[in-house]
Design a protein around this motif. Structure first.
Motif, PDB file in Angstrom:
ATOM      1  N   GLU A   1      49.657  48.897  44.184  1.00  0.00           N
ATOM      2  CA  GLU A   1      50.641  49.410  43.969  1.00  0.00           C
ATOM      3  C   GLU A   1      50.803  47.958  43.986  1.00  0.00           C
ATOM      4  N   ASP A   2      50.779  47.078  44.951  1.00  0.00           N
ATOM      5  CA  ASP A   2      51.261  45.737  44.500  1.00  0.00           C
ATOM      6  C   ASP A   2      50.013  45.039  44.611  1.00  0.00           C
ATOM      7  N   GLY A   3      49.841  43.522  44.572  1.00  0.00           N
ATOM      8  CA  GLY A   3      48.666  42.811  44.460  1.00  0.00           C
ATOM      9  C   GLY A   3      48.436  42.984  42.499  1.00  0.00           C
ATOM     10  N   PRO A   4      47.758  41.116  42.635  1.00  0.00           N
ATOM     11  CA  PRO A   4      47.981  40.891  41.553  1.00  0.00           C
ATOM     12  C   PRO A   4      47.436  41.292  39.995  1.00  0.00           C
ATOM     13  N   LEU A   5      46.982  42.786  39.828  1.00  0.00           N
ATOM     14  CA  LEU A   5      46.707  44.229  38.793  1.00  0.00           C
ATOM     15  C   LEU A   5      47.812  44.989  38.639  1.00  0.00           C
ATOM     16  N   ALA A   6      48.657  44.994  40.387  1.00  0.00           N
ATOM     17  CA  ALA A   6      49.753  45.633  39.440  1.00  0.00           C
ATOM     18  C   ALA A   6      50.490  45.974  38.294  1.00  0.00           C
ATOM     19  N   SER A   7      51.024  44.600  37.824  1.00  0.00           N
ATOM     20  CA  SER A   7      51.386  44.324  36.412  1.00  0.00           C
ATOM     21  C   SER A   7      50.402  44.277  35.621  1.00  0.00           C
ATOM     22  N   GLN A   8      49.925  44.582  35.588  1.00  0.00           N
ATOM     23  CA  GLN A   8      48.752  44.567  34.593  1.00  0.00           C
ATOM     24  C   GLN A   8      49.019  46.488  33.865  1.00  0.00           C
ATOM     25  N   GLN A   9      48.915  46.306  32.450  1.00  0.00           N
ATOM     26  CA  GLN A   9      48.645  47.284  31.618  1.00  0.00           C
ATOM     27  C   GLN A   9      47.047  47.337  31.901  1.00  0.00           C
ATOM     28  N   LEU A  10      46.681  48.388  32.405  1.00  0.00           N
ATOM     29  CA  LEU A  10      44.980  48.144  32.340  1.00  0.00           C
ATOM     30  C   LEU A  10      44.305  49.329  32.108  1.00  0.00           C
ATOM     31  N   ARG A  11      43.655  49.535  30.993  1.00  0.00           N
ATOM     32  CA  ARG A  11      42.699  50.629  30.015  1.00  0.00           C
ATOM     33  C   ARG A  11      41.524  51.333  30.434  1.00  0.00           C
ATOM     34  N   ALA A  12      40.922  50.809  30.959  1.00  0.00           N
ATOM     35  CA  ALA A  12      39.625  50.937  31.009  1.00  0.00           C
ATOM     36  C   ALA A  12      38.528  50.467  32.150  1.00  0.00           C
TER      37      ALA A  12
ATOM     38  N   ALA B   1      27.482  46.013  42.418  1.00  0.00           N
ATOM     39  CA  ALA B   1      27.850  45.342  44.220  1.00  0.00           C
ATOM     40  C   ALA B   1      29.237  45.585  44.773  1.00  0.00           C
ATOM     41  N   GLY B   2      29.889  46.501  44.128  1.00  0.00           N
ATOM     42  CA  GLY B   2      31.425  47.507  44.443  1.00  0.00           C
ATOM     43  C   GLY B   2      32.203  46.745  44.285  1.00  0.00           C
ATOM     44  N   GLY B   3      32.249  45.574  42.658  1.00  0.00           N
ATOM     45  CA  GLY B   3      33.136  45.270  42.332  1.00  0.00           C
ATOM     46  C   GLY B   3      33.779  46.556  40.867  1.00  0.00           C
ATOM     47  N   TRP B   4      34.847  46.010  40.474  1.00  0.00           N
ATOM     48  CA  TRP B   4      35.252  46.681  38.947  1.00  0.00           C
ATOM     49  C   TRP B   4      35.222  46.246  38.116  1.00  0.00           C
ATOM     50  N   TYR B   5      35.275  46.106  36.827  1.00  0.00           N
ATOM     51  CA  TYR B   5      35.254  45.281  35.817  1.00  0.00           C
ATOM     52  C   TYR B   5      36.450  46.752  35.210  1.00  0.00           C
ATOM     53  N   VAL B   6      37.421  45.705  34.824  1.00  0.00           N
ATOM     54  CA  VAL B   6      39.172  46.522  34.232  1.00  0.00           C
ATOM     55  C   VAL B   6      39.356  45.890  32.512  1.00  0.00           C
ATOM     56  N   THR B   7      39.802  46.325  32.134  1.00  0.00           N
ATOM     57  CA  THR B   7      40.305  46.212  30.787  1.00  0.00           C
ATOM     58  C   THR B   7      41.909  46.118  30.725  1.00  0.00           C
TER      59      THR B   7
ATOM     60  N   ALA C   1      35.435  41.778  47.383  1.00  0.00           N
ATOM     61  CA  ALA C   1      36.291  41.148  48.202  1.00  0.00           C
ATOM     62  C   ALA C   1      37.884  40.397  47.903  1.00  0.00           C
ATOM     63  N   GLY C   2      37.497  41.318  45.825  1.00  0.00           N
ATOM     64  CA  GLY C   2      39.102  40.894  45.334  1.00  0.00           C
ATOM     65  C   GLY C   2      39.445  40.094  44.550  1.00  0.00           C
ATOM     66  N   ARG C   3      38.428  39.362  43.825  1.00  0.00           N
ATOM     67  CA  ARG C   3      38.900  37.820  43.544  1.00  0.00           C
ATOM     68  C   ARG C   3      39.102  38.545  42.313  1.00  0.00           C
ATOM     69  N   ILE C   4      39.437  37.931  40.850  1.00  0.00           N
ATOM     70  CA  ILE C   4      39.902  38.257  39.770  1.00  0.00           C
ATOM     71  C   ILE C   4      38.920  37.122  39.285  1.00  0.00           C
ATOM     72  N   ARG C   5      37.839  37.539  37.951  1.00  0.00           N
ATOM     73  CA  ARG C   5      37.758  35.950  36.982  1.00  0.00           C
ATOM     74  C   ARG C   5      37.990  36.865  35.514  1.00  0.00           C
ATOM     75  N   THR C   6      38.068  36.150  34.850  1.00  0.00           N
ATOM     76  CA  THR C   6      37.949  36.681  33.229  1.00  0.00           C
ATOM     77  C   THR C   6      36.541  36.709  32.919  1.00  0.00           C
ATOM     78  N   VAL C   7      36.698  37.746  31.941  1.00  0.00           N
ATOM     79  CA  VAL C   7      34.972  37.955  31.265  1.00  0.00           C
ATOM     80  C   VAL C   7      35.204  37.411  29.882  1.00  0.00           C
ATOM     81  N   ALA C   8      36.106  38.562  29.459  1.00  0.00           N
ATOM     82  CA  ALA C   8      35.671  37.941  27.838  1.00  0.00           C
ATOM     83  C   ALA C   8      37.237  38.121  27.720  1.00  0.00           C
ATOM     84  N   THR C   9      38.010  37.788  26.810  1.00  0.00           N
ATOM     85  CA  THR C   9      39.231  37.645  26.123  1.00  0.00           C
ATOM     86  C   THR C   9      39.635  38.318  24.584  1.00  0.00           C
ATOM     87  N   CYS C  10      39.913  38.945  24.265  1.00  0.00           N
ATOM     88  CA  CYS C  10      40.070  40.291  23.229  1.00  0.00           C
ATOM     89  C   CYS C  10      41.644  39.945  22.793  1.00  0.00           C
TER      90      CYS C  10
END
Length: 92
Positions: free
Chosen positions: A1-12, A18-24, A35-44
């Protein structure tokens, strides 16, 4: 509900070993560490689907807007096109 991804339109979403997630989002593929750190893997232009290779070494991203499938190397961050020329169509 809150946090750095809350305002993003997550698609996949795909998980790694390692317990992490990839999202688009519409403009990028992101890695969220356990640990909750977010980094960009690719831009589209219009990221849609994602899949992680069986051994976890590469992330495949459907770049719908650019008509390409991208491969992002997890260890190095190198991004390459594995399918598509950038032009709309069914042949490459």
């Amino acid at each position: 509900e809150d946090g750095p991804l809350a305002s993003q339109q997550l698609r996949a979403v795909a998980s790694d070993r390692a317990g992490g997630w990839y999202v688009t989002t519409p403009a990028s593929a992101l890695h969220v560490s356990a640990a909750g750190r977010i980094r960009t893997v690719a831009t589209c232009e219009d990221c849609r689907g994602i899949a992680l290779s069986p051994n976890g070494s590469a992330l495949f991203v459907a770049d719908y807007g650019n008509h390409k499938i991208l491969r992002a190397e997890v260890a190095t961050g190198a991004v390459s096109t594995v399918a598509g020329s950038g032009a709309k169509g069914s042949a490459d």
